[in-house]
Design a protein around this motif. Sequence first.
Motif, PDB file in Angstrom:
ATOM      1  N   TYR A  48      21.044  23.380  42.378  1.00  0.00           N
ATOM      2  CA  TYR A  48      21.598  22.544  41.305  1.00  0.00           C
ATOM      3  C   TYR A  48      21.239  21.076  41.540  1.00  0.00           C
ATOM      4  O   TYR A  48      20.797  20.369  40.629  1.00  0.00           O
ATOM      5  CB  TYR A  48      23.115  22.719  41.243  1.00  0.00           C
ATOM      6  N   ALA A  49      21.436  20.612  42.775  1.00  0.00           N
ATOM      7  CA  ALA A  49      21.165  19.214  43.090  1.00  0.00           C
ATOM      8  C   ALA A  49      19.673  18.899  42.953  1.00  0.00           C
ATOM      9  O   ALA A  49      19.297  17.839  42.437  1.00  0.00           O
ATOM     10  CB  ALA A  49      21.640  18.895  44.507  1.00  0.00           C
ATOM     11  N   GLU A  50      18.837  19.826  43.383  1.00  0.00           N
ATOM     12  CA  GLU A  50      17.390  19.605  43.302  1.00  0.00           C
ATOM     13  C   GLU A  50      16.891  19.571  41.861  1.00  0.00           C
ATOM     14  O   GLU A  50      15.928  18.863  41.546  1.00  0.00           O
ATOM     15  CB  GLU A  50      16.657  20.706  44.078  1.00  0.00           C
ATOM     16  N   LEU A  51      17.550  20.347  40.996  1.00  0.00           N
ATOM     17  CA  LEU A  51      17.067  20.489  39.613  1.00  0.00           C
ATOM     18  C   LEU A  51      17.854  19.653  38.613  1.00  0.00           C
ATOM     19  O   LEU A  51      17.619  19.750  37.411  1.00  0.00           O
ATOM     20  CB  LEU A  51      17.124  21.960  39.198  1.00  0.00           C
ATOM     21  N   LYS A  52      18.761  18.821  39.104  1.00  0.00           N
ATOM     22  CA  LYS A  52      19.662  18.090  38.216  1.00  0.00           C
ATOM     23  C   LYS A  52      18.938  17.245  37.172  1.00  0.00           C
ATOM     24  O   LYS A  52      19.385  17.109  36.036  1.00  0.00           O
ATOM     25  CB  LYS A  52      20.610  17.207  39.028  1.00  0.00           C
ATOM     26  N   GLU A  53      17.802  16.664  37.520  1.00  0.00           N
ATOM     27  CA  GLU A  53      17.067  15.807  36.583  1.00  0.00           C
ATOM     28  C   GLU A  53      16.015  16.579  35.793  1.00  0.00           C
ATOM     29  O   GLU A  53      15.157  15.989  35.147  1.00  0.00           O
ATOM     30  CB  GLU A  53      16.393  14.658  37.350  1.00  0.00           C
ATOM     31  N   THR A  54      16.073  17.912  35.857  1.00  0.00           N
ATOM     32  CA  THR A  54      15.105  18.732  35.130  1.00  0.00           C
ATOM     33  C   THR A  54      15.782  19.411  33.946  1.00  0.00           C
ATOM     34  O   THR A  54      16.974  19.228  33.689  1.00  0.00           O
ATOM     35  CB  THR A  54      14.489  19.803  36.048  1.00  0.00           C
ATOM     36  N   ASN A  55      15.041  20.259  33.265  1.00  0.00           N
ATOM     37  CA  ASN A  55      15.539  21.017  32.127  1.00  0.00           C
ATOM     38  C   ASN A  55      16.211  22.330  32.552  1.00  0.00           C
ATOM     39  O   ASN A  55      16.667  23.092  31.703  1.00  0.00           O
ATOM     40  CB  ASN A  55      14.374  21.346  31.185  1.00  0.00           C
TER      41      ASN A  55
END
Length: 268
Positions: A170-177
Amino acid sequence: MQLANKIIVVTGAGSGMGREMTLQLLKKNAKVVGVDIHENALVETQKLAGVGDDCFKGFQLDISNKEKVEALPAAVIAHFGSVDGLINNAGIIQKFIPVNELSYEDIQRVMNVNFYGMVYLTKSFLPHFLTRPEAHIVNISSMGGFIPFPGQTIYGAAKAAVKLFTEGLYAELKETNVKVTVVHPGAIATNITENSGLGKPKGDPATQTKMALPAPKAAALILRAIEKNSYRITVGKDATILDILYRLNPRFATNFIRKMMKKAVGNM
């Protein structure tokens, strides 16, 4: 994420929560890729849904087989053209015995299905998800993933690993879609004991059913979490209450569960 017209992969789609999520997703006008180790169970799910291969496509697959899992996205995309979501639901429990009595073979089997299978599927689909306008990954942990259950220590360790993996993702992908949700179900009325190769559970079936949340209700809560892009949910009053209790006093909560498990396992 709105589920209508989305293509969602559901593991363990042949029974229990996986089947219920599949049926409810189809009612929401989503298309489903059903994955299960039992091909006949997938056929039964499709019959219950009453839909054709244009809405539901089943894939018989052992999710602990990395090479076969890695080949799945291409097969799914070849059939549906794209994929929008993944629900890592498939899982097994261990024998109700202490770690000292559990074989390494049993330990590896539980970890391979519950943790590595989830990792293989996530890594295999994630590159494609990152190209989609929006996508969602749901990983099913357990209340055993945040509070220890004696006699299910390895299962709990695997589900705790699912929890931390999902929160890190979640933290790694937070700025993604790509959105990510971790789910902690309590007791759900499914046939996980039989599907884990442990036979039918002992004890009073009526009592067990009364204590467990019906699979359709659990499935509805999980799908609602996708629609709301929830970070984390507990499913069932037992999971919710134990979550609070463990946060307030971990040692007391652990001893409480130990007493409860001692009574329960003696009747299984």
